[in-house]
Design an enzyme around this catalytic site. Sequence first.
Site, PDB file in Angstrom:
ATOM      1  N   TRP A 105       0.824  -1.213   0.000  1.00  0.00           N
ATOM      2  CA  TRP A 105       0.000   0.000   0.000  1.00  0.00           C
ATOM      3  C   TRP A 105       0.853   1.255   0.000  1.00  0.00           C
ATOM      4  O   TRP A 105       0.565   2.204  -0.724  1.00  0.00           O
ATOM      5  CB  TRP A 105      -1.000  -0.010   1.157  1.00  0.00           C
ATOM      6  CG  TRP A 105      -2.088  -1.013   0.899  1.00  0.00           C
ATOM      7  CD1 TRP A 105      -2.318  -2.174   1.563  1.00  0.00           C
ATOM      8  CD2 TRP A 105      -3.081  -0.965  -0.148  1.00  0.00           C
ATOM      9  NE1 TRP A 105      -3.377  -2.850   1.003  1.00  0.00           N
ATOM     10  CE2 TRP A 105      -3.860  -2.133  -0.037  1.00  0.00           C
ATOM     11  CE3 TRP A 105      -3.372  -0.054  -1.161  1.00  0.00           C
ATOM     12  CZ2 TRP A 105      -4.925  -2.409  -0.907  1.00  0.00           C
ATOM     13  CZ3 TRP A 105      -4.438  -0.332  -2.027  1.00  0.00           C
ATOM     14  CH2 TRP A 105      -5.197  -1.498  -1.894  1.00  0.00           C
ATOM     15  N   ASP A 180      -1.776   6.292   6.605  1.00  0.00           N
ATOM     16  CA  ASP A 180      -2.836   5.448   6.054  1.00  0.00           C
ATOM     17  C   ASP A 180      -3.121   4.360   7.088  1.00  0.00           C
ATOM     18  O   ASP A 180      -2.315   3.451   7.272  1.00  0.00           O
ATOM     19  CB  ASP A 180      -2.366   4.853   4.728  1.00  0.00           C
ATOM     20  CG  ASP A 180      -3.383   3.897   4.101  1.00  0.00           C
ATOM     21  OD1 ASP A 180      -4.427   3.630   4.734  1.00  0.00           O
ATOM     22  OD2 ASP A 180      -3.118   3.416   2.979  1.00  0.00           O
ATOM     23  N   LYS A 204     -12.594  -2.015   6.067  1.00  0.00           N
ATOM     24  CA  LYS A 204     -11.765  -2.973   6.787  1.00  0.00           C
ATOM     25  C   LYS A 204     -12.232  -3.082   8.242  1.00  0.00           C
ATOM     26  O   LYS A 204     -12.611  -4.139   8.704  1.00  0.00           O
ATOM     27  CB  LYS A 204     -10.287  -2.562   6.743  1.00  0.00           C
ATOM     28  CG  LYS A 204      -9.771  -2.150   5.358  1.00  0.00           C
ATOM     29  CD  LYS A 204      -9.464  -3.334   4.470  1.00  0.00           C
ATOM     30  CE  LYS A 204      -9.240  -2.977   3.011  1.00  0.00           C
ATOM     31  NZ  LYS A 204      -8.086  -2.155   2.692  1.00  0.00           N
TER      32      LYS A 204
END
Length: 366
Positions: A105, A180, A204
Amino acid sequence: MTQVFNFSAGPAVLPKEVLQQAASEMLDWHGSGMSVMEMSHRGPEFISIYQQAEADLRELLNVPANYKILFMQGGGLGQNSLVPLNLAGRKAQPATIDFVQTGSWSSKSIKEAARYAKVNVAASGEAGGFTTVPPQESWRLSDDAAYLHVCTNETIDGVEFNFVPTVQGAHGRDVPLVADMSSHILSRVIDVSKYGVIFAGAQKNIGPAGLTLLIVREDLLDCALPICPGVFNWRAVADADSMLNTPPTYAIYIAGLVFAHLKRLGGVAAMEQRNIEKARLLYAALDADDFYRNRVAPECRSRMNIPFYLRDESLNDQFLAGAKARGLLQLKGHKSVGGMRASIYNAMPIEGVQALVDYLNEFAGR
Ligand SMILES: *Cc1c(COP(=O)(O)O)cnc(C)c1O
């Protein structure tokens, strides 16, 4: 109803109580005669839902008064462009952005930011196959970065920060820390005041897909590049209380139910204790012998996303079929890394982890 345990990385399991409440309110929310999906986002009913969700999240994460909470769209990936578009204007153009590369990511974030700024990869775990967070002493930060970006939990690689970076530029300047937190927000206690910006896709650990959460310090709202799309300009979104355009109303409603649920369970500190215990149980089963392997350095192992490999990978399909037969779902690893992955977010009960552990032991013939 079929009893299963869902280990999906996202969209992911939600608390059963929340889904039951949403089901019971689906056709008629609190006597309004309307489903939340049918309400105007500017009407008093939805405004009350929104305000409660905001207040509960602020309480759960102890968000200081000088931070705005924005309910946005575009996903975690969208913020990979929106963070540079909203922050690169802090510096003369082209600005430099510092990154710590710890997995898939953060790698995507680096690639996207390079469209809008110069990127400096201050440290990278790539050479080691993304199995650690490079120690802060090894980072080569720029003198005058617009901000430093980290992904504090790498969902695919299973690498989690166990410290908060200190962000003084080389000359003692304040460099905002951008994190993040898509896959571990609300799973552990954090000190929001140490960050300039925190963002997270909801699917999530918060609620349904389609909602992206942003927590931003107020002095960082006015640093956008002129090319930043108006609808994604943080200042404009903040001034409109996230109602600049139609927000993802139903996703905000479900997220609000999740926040209220977490408060009833004792808040984030209580969730963190449960998550420590769940992760301990699962890693212990994976480490018991060399039948399974998790490659991540023990001090950087994620409590939320646990990738693992069978020693004999020719057994992968058999492993997954046996898991499915026991109601243990979505354990296949991300396509980019293969193997298996168990995501054990807040809503995964310890019974689910125990059921997986029992199966791991059984399959290994222990
Ligand atoms: C899932 C995820 C994203 C991407 O989220 P989308 O909502 O699919 O854009 C970004 N960062 C992390 C850490 C993630 O886990």
